[in-house]
Design a protein around this motif. Structure first.
Motif, mmCIF file in Angstrom:
data_model
loop_
_atom_site.group_PDB
_atom_site.id
_atom_site.type_symbol
_atom_site.label_atom_id
_atom_site.label_comp_id
_atom_site.label_asym_id
_atom_site.label_seq_id
_atom_site.Cartn_x
_atom_site.Cartn_y
_atom_site.Cartn_z
ATOM 1 N N ILE A 37 -1.433 3.455 5.468
ATOM 2 C CA ILE A 37 -1.032 3.703 3.541
ATOM 3 C C ILE A 37 -1.051 2.886 2.806
ATOM 4 N N HIS A 38 -0.767 1.544 2.713
ATOM 5 C CA HIS A 38 -1.617 0.367 2.454
ATOM 6 C C HIS A 38 -2.912 0.706 2.175
ATOM 7 N N TYR A 39 -3.815 1.013 3.125
ATOM 8 C CA TYR A 39 -5.245 0.811 3.058
ATOM 9 C C TYR A 39 -5.495 2.403 2.437
ATOM 10 N N PHE A 40 -4.465 3.372 2.175
ATOM 11 C CA PHE A 40 -4.843 4.772 2.018
ATOM 12 C C PHE A 40 -6.526 5.067 1.285
ATOM 13 N N ASN A 41 -6.469 4.355 0.614
ATOM 14 C CA ASN A 41 -8.266 4.158 0.033
ATOM 15 C C ASN A 41 -8.998 3.060 0.932
ATOM 16 N N GLU A 42 -8.726 3.428 1.971
ATOM 17 C CA GLU A 42 -9.884 1.800 2.784
ATOM 18 C C GLU A 42 -11.053 2.249 2.118
ATOM 19 N N ASN A 43 -11.529 3.973 2.115
ATOM 20 C CA ASN A 43 -12.739 4.347 2.672
ATOM 21 C C ASN A 43 -13.932 3.572 1.058
ATOM 22 N N GLU A 44 -13.188 3.801 -0.256
ATOM 23 C CA GLU A 44 -13.355 3.306 -1.461
ATOM 24 C C GLU A 44 -13.571 1.548 -1.801
#
Length: 198
Positions: free
Chosen positions: A141-148
């Motif tokens: 949840i915290h790193y939901f946008n990890e790819n970005e």
């Protein structure tokens, strides 16, 4: 824990039944979009350090993982057009419902890593391997946008190894120390909320 296994099996069966039509639609889209199989199977490290086969819908062109294990942003040239949408809404993770039924995974638990990165864990960090890996957790949840985050990094793998992995493990160790059915429900709810918001 018996309650966790019962919860996982009941929810996984319900999900497979409800999403069966969506599974078929996604499978057709993948086959029409690019050459290769519908599913992508990768070896991950599970509970007690035992490898298992993790199931996903294929989102990249065949043999793309030879170019690296990390996906850099949603516009990584290896991602197929259909794969872009599957990744954006986390639909590529749906086949892991079968991993749960098999018993390799749980709904909530540390996301399973590939052996390459697990080998870098310290003895203290290896405690995340004492429970089953999951489809989602606080770290997801915290790193939901990890790819970005990785897409904007000068050295994506260095960022992943030195910053993201240790941070994720801290979230996971906190979960291991304090988790119950209500915590799992909250994590699943927050995950769905993030996906819908996305």
């Amino acid at each position: 824990m018996i309650w966790k296994r019962i919860f996982d099996v009941c929810l996984a069966l319900t999900g497979i039944i409800l999403f069966a039509p969506l599974f078929i639609i996604i499978a057709v889209m993948i086959r029409v979009d690019s050459k290769g199989g519908v599913f992508y199977i990768q070896r991950r490290v599970g509970r007690f350090g035992v490898d298992f086969s993790l199931f996903k819908f294929r989102t990249m062109y065949t043999d793309s993982d030879r170019g690296g294990l990390l996906t850099i942003g949603f516009h990584d040239y290896r991602i197929t057009p259909t794969g872009y949408w599957l990744r954006k809404y986390k639909l590529d993770e749906l086949p892991q419902l079968f991993n749960i039924l098999i018993g390799d995974m749980s709904f909530v638990g540390p996301r399973p890593e590939v052996r390459k990165y697990v080998e870098l864990y310290t003895p203290y960090q290896q405690r995340v391997l004492t429970i089953k890996p999951g489809i989602t957790d606080w770290a997801s949840i915290h790193y939901f946008n990890e790819n970005e985050l990785l897409a904007h990094a000068e050295e994506p793998e260095k960022l992943y190894v030195s910053k993201i992995i240790p941070s994720k493990i801290n979230y996971n160790l906190s979960y291991i120390d304090q988790h119950d059915l209500w915590t799992d429900v909250k994590i699943i709810y927050q995950t769905i909320k993030r996906v819908v918001k996305k």
